[in-house]
Design an enzyme around this catalytic site. Structure first.
Site, PDB file in Angstrom:
ATOM      1  N   GLU A   1       0.941  -1.180  -0.049  1.00 18.48           N
ATOM      2  CA  GLU A   1       0.099  -0.182   0.074  1.00 18.48           C
ATOM      3  C   GLU A   1       0.991   1.179   0.044  1.00 18.48           C
ATOM      4  O   GLU A   1       1.532   1.519   1.129  1.00 18.48           O
ATOM      5  CB  GLU A   1      -0.846  -0.040   1.313  1.00 18.48           C
ATOM      6  CG  GLU A   1      -1.791  -1.053   1.331  1.00 18.48           C
ATOM      7  CD  GLU A   1      -3.154  -0.874   0.438  1.00 18.48           C
ATOM      8  OE1 GLU A   1      -3.267   0.204  -0.114  1.00 18.48           O
ATOM      9  OE2 GLU A   1      -3.693  -2.050   0.278  1.00 18.48           O
TER      10      GLU A   1
ATOM     11  N   CYS B   1      -2.219   9.626   2.076  1.00 21.67           N
ATOM     12  CA  CYS B   1      -1.939   8.779   0.917  1.00 21.67           C
ATOM     13  C   CYS B   1      -2.898   9.152  -0.242  1.00 21.67           C
ATOM     14  O   CYS B   1      -2.528   9.352  -1.288  1.00 21.67           O
ATOM     15  CB  CYS B   1      -1.817   7.270   1.039  1.00 21.67           C
ATOM     16  SG  CYS B   1      -3.268   6.629   1.864  1.00 21.67           S
TER      17      CYS B   1
HETATM   18  P1  NAD Z   1       8.447   4.780   4.402  1.00 21.42           P
HETATM   19  O1  NAD Z   1       8.173   4.225   3.032  1.00 21.42           O
HETATM   20  O2  NAD Z   1       9.421   5.990   4.722  1.00 21.42           O
HETATM   21  O3  NAD Z   1       8.070   3.956   5.646  1.00 21.42           O
HETATM   22  C1  NAD Z   1       7.114   2.736   5.960  1.00 21.42           C
HETATM   23  C2  NAD Z   1       7.526   1.792   6.877  1.00 21.42           C
HETATM   24  O4  NAD Z   1       8.570   1.197   6.149  1.00 21.42           O
HETATM   25  C3  NAD Z   1       8.147   2.460   8.383  1.00 21.42           C
HETATM   26  O5  NAD Z   1       7.636   1.657   9.305  1.00 21.42           O
HETATM   27  C4  NAD Z   1       9.585   2.311   8.143  1.00 21.42           C
HETATM   28  O6  NAD Z   1      10.347   2.170   9.377  1.00 21.42           O
HETATM   29  C5  NAD Z   1       9.627   1.277   7.269  1.00 21.42           C
HETATM   30  N1  NAD Z   1      10.983   0.959   6.593  1.00 21.42           N
HETATM   31  C6  NAD Z   1      11.882   1.803   6.069  1.00 21.42           C
HETATM   32  N2  NAD Z   1      12.786   1.305   5.533  1.00 21.42           N
HETATM   33  C7  NAD Z   1      12.776   0.013   5.228  1.00 21.42           C
HETATM   34  C8  NAD Z   1      13.156  -1.206   4.581  1.00 21.42           C
HETATM   35  N3  NAD Z   1      14.289  -1.207   4.043  1.00 21.42           N
HETATM   36  N4  NAD Z   1      12.724  -2.315   4.864  1.00 21.42           N
HETATM   37  C9  NAD Z   1      11.454  -2.589   5.815  1.00 21.42           C
HETATM   38  N5  NAD Z   1      10.811  -1.711   6.167  1.00 21.42           N
HETATM   39  C10 NAD Z   1      11.289  -0.311   5.987  1.00 21.42           C
HETATM   40  O7  NAD Z   1       6.965   5.711   4.501  1.00 21.42           O
HETATM   41  P2  NAD Z   1       6.382   6.664   5.512  1.00 21.42           P
HETATM   42  O8  NAD Z   1       7.127   7.845   5.485  1.00 21.42           O
HETATM   43  O9  NAD Z   1       6.249   5.801   7.114  1.00 21.42           O
HETATM   44  O10 NAD Z   1       4.978   6.746   5.227  1.00 21.42           O
HETATM   45  C11 NAD Z   1       4.501   7.706   4.309  1.00 21.42           C
HETATM   46  C12 NAD Z   1       4.063   6.993   2.673  1.00 21.42           C
HETATM   47  O11 NAD Z   1       3.059   5.953   3.001  1.00 21.42           O
HETATM   48  C13 NAD Z   1       3.604   7.891   1.723  1.00 21.42           C
HETATM   49  O12 NAD Z   1       4.166   7.539   0.641  1.00 21.42           O
HETATM   50  C14 NAD Z   1       2.273   7.489   1.724  1.00 21.42           C
HETATM   51  O13 NAD Z   1       1.281   7.833   0.713  1.00 21.42           O
HETATM   52  C15 NAD Z   1       2.163   6.040   2.137  1.00 21.42           C
HETATM   53  N6  NAD Z   1       0.813   5.731   2.597  1.00 21.42           N
HETATM   54  C16 NAD Z   1       0.094   4.724   1.746  1.00 21.42           C
HETATM   55  C17 NAD Z   1      -1.057   4.298   2.502  1.00 21.42           C
HETATM   56  C18 NAD Z   1      -1.946   3.178   1.596  1.00 21.42           C
HETATM   57  O14 NAD Z   1      -2.851   2.969   2.241  1.00 21.42           O
HETATM   58  N7  NAD Z   1      -1.838   3.130   0.408  1.00 21.42           N
HETATM   59  C19 NAD Z   1      -1.621   4.939   3.725  1.00 21.42           C
HETATM   60  C20 NAD Z   1      -0.712   5.699   4.098  1.00 21.42           C
HETATM   61  C21 NAD Z   1       0.530   6.088   3.852  1.00 21.42           C
END
Ligand code: NAD
Length: 502
Positions: free
Chosen positions: A243, A277
């Site tokens: 997502e 998002c």
């Molecule tokens: P992010 O990608 O920076 O991090 C998301 C999660 O992944 C965090 O828990 C982070 O610690 C973890 N993570 C980071 N690097 C990783 C790795 N190498 N391996 C495994 N896990 C890792 O995103 P964010 O800043 O927390 O959230 C914002 C993003 O999320 C935006 O792009 C937003 O649009 C998206 N989002 C999507 C939805 C949806 O339902 N489609 C909902 C909410 C947010």
């Protein structure tokens, strides 16, 4: 294991979570790595055996008890969400309310969607009784973001639990206290086994979870991180749901109710400081109503104020670095000939960003092609709704979308033609509030679905069973198969399937 126990169990490192508005430290959490994540998976496997062995009714009762726990303590949880993300209390309460609706739906509908059923065997297999079961996968890892720290991960957690799985949850490093609260609240109503566990830390903790051998990984976050998680999952052929981000378009037809459209667009663009998002990032308006719509939208956006007080419309940027991205997108739009109608570069005053409305921004600008994730929006005139759909679809992202139009047929046609996982007509994000509807993206917005029946099936494994009731009329799967039976099969094939189609 609770936070203290995990810290004592060897997670030497810790990290703090802070209030983004005040900088005040909220709590300290251990940095989990492969060893502690592996231990959590072992415990979860045992918990999954127990949880998956309960009847549908027993799981439903427990999940409904959890829902009621969230409803009764909504004030406390909302306070925690407010402190960790900076979003207004009322927004936090709305987020929790929507989550409760989803837990309720998942709990009440799991048996109907996933319960065993007989299926028709068809004429050539009339001698067989056929049954379809949806079995739990076992242990599901959930990696969450910080922007909706309750609603977003629970779209996976609640549905995975309702399908009979145990879950290990790694919340964002910005919102571990909210994650911890959710895990403890389930423990209170399901004390027997750790069916929902917490692991904490930043990227490396998520990476350890992706490589841990869980049976599925549900990731929510940016497309860039999803690519890394997918590569990590590939190691064990662990399936995943992704997502990811969006660049949602909002379409305004010539006959649209412009007041309602401007109201919805303003909320969609700036609520939660644009850190959504499915937030509105691009608006395409049919030329005839462009100027009146722009006037109405700018009036609303100019009246909005970010802050930490109870009257503020939205809070600070939860992730301080996001302000840099917003600044770059505004600067790039202006450099390419765009203009600001509300706000401008001066709107970025960290940790806050006031609303920015951009017009005349070329489609190749970063503010149109990349996820800004801030309270900014571009407004572009188009000849008609068809052009609006074409421009909206010209994006690597495809998550949600909105159409404002009075004529139902025109609105429905645009909604279907939009390349998006979800579309709302004449309201904003309506689809996220209907638990029976699936939620998910296409392209850089990800794949797989949470919510609804598809969201339950995402966390289950289809299992096919046939039982021979009587001997088959033709004996085809035997080494002593008579030629006569093969001839009969060929005759049957011609009879059933040989008709000419034109
Ligand atoms: P992010 O990608 O920076 O991090 C998301 C999660 O992944 C965090 O828990 C982070 O610690 C973890 N993570 C980071 N690097 C990783 C790795 N190498 N391996 C495994 N896990 C890792 O995103 P964010 O800043 O927390 O959230 C914002 C993003 O999320 C935006 O792009 C937003 O649009 C998206 N989002 C999507 C939805 C949806 O339902 N489609 C909902 C909410 C947010």
């Amino acid at each position: 294991m609770d936070t203290m126990a995990r810290t004592q169990a060897g997670a030497a490192e810790t990290f703090d979570t802070v209030n983004p508005a005040t900088g005040e430290v909220i709590a300290t959490f251990p940095v989990d790595g492969p060893a502690s994540v592996g231990a959590a998976v072992t415990r979860a496997q045992e918990a999954a055996q127990w949880w998956g062995g309960l009847s549908w009714k027993e799981r439903r009762t427990r999940l409904l008890a959890w829902k009621s726990q969230l409803a009764r303590y909504i004030g406390r949880l909302a306070e925690l969400v407010h402190n960790e993300t900076g979003k207004p209390l009322a927004d936090a309460q709305l987020e929790i309310f929507l989550t409760i609706v989803h837990i309720d739906w998942a709990a009440r509908n799991a048996e109907k969607v996933l319960g065993p059923r007989r299926v028709r065997s068809g004429l050539p297999a009339l001698n067989l009784a056929s049954r379809l079961e949806y079995q739990p996968l076992g242990v599901v890892g959930v990696i969450g973001p910080w922007n909706y720290p309750v609603f977003t991960p629970m779209g996976s957690i609640a549905y995975a639990l309702a399908a009979g799985n145990a879950v290990i949850f790694k919340p964002s490093e910005l919102t571990p206290a909210v994650g911890g609260w959710l895990v403890s609240s389930l423990r209170e109503v399901v004390p027997e086994q750790p069916v929902l566990q917490l692991v904490t830390g930043a990227g490396p903790a998520g990476d350890a979870l992706a490589r841990s051998g869980v049976d599925k990984l549900a990731f929510t976050g940016s497309a860039g991180t999803a690519r890394k998680v997918m590569a990590a999952c590939a190691e064990n052929l662990t399936p995943m749901v992704a997502e990811c981000g969006g660049k949602d378009a909002f379409l305004v037809a010539a006959d649209a109710d412009l007041d309602a459209a401007a109201d919805a667009a303003a909320w969609g663009a700036v609520s939660n400081a644009g850190q959504t998002c499915i937030g509105v990032e691009r608006i395409y308006v049919v030329e005839k109503v462009y100027q009146p719509f722009l006037d109405k939208l700018s009036e609303r956006m100019a009246a909005v104020r970010p802050g930490d007080d109870r009257d503020a419309d939205y809070g600070p940027m939860t992730r301080p670095e996001q302000a840099d991205v917003i600044e770059q997108h505004i600067a790039d739009a202006l450099a390419r000939g765009g203009r600001t109608v509300v706000g401008g570069m001066q709107s970025v005053h960290r940790p806050y960003v006031a609303p920015v409305l951009l017009a005349d921004v070329p489609e190749a600008s970063r503010a149109v092609t990349e996820e800004t994730f801030g309270p900014t929006v571009t407004v572009t005139p188009v000849a008609d709704l068809d052009e609006a759909v074409r421009l909206a679809n010209d994006s690597s992202y495809a998550l949600g979308a909105t159409v404002f139009a009075r004529k139902k047929r025109q609105a429905m046609a645009a909604a279907s033609a939009l390349r998006s996982g979800m579309t709302a007509i004449n309201s904003i994000i309506g689809f996220a509030t209907v638990p029976a509807l699936p939620f998910g993206g296409i392209g850089d917005s990800g794949f797989g679905r949470i919510h609804g029946a598809d969201g339950l099936r995402e966390f289950a494994r289809a299992k096919a069973i046939t039982r021979q009731r009587v001997r088959p009329p033709l004996n085809l799967t035997s080494l002593s198969r008579p030629d006569r039976d093969v001839k009969r099969l060929l005759a049957l094939t011609t009879l059933l399937h040989g008709k000419r189609y034109r």
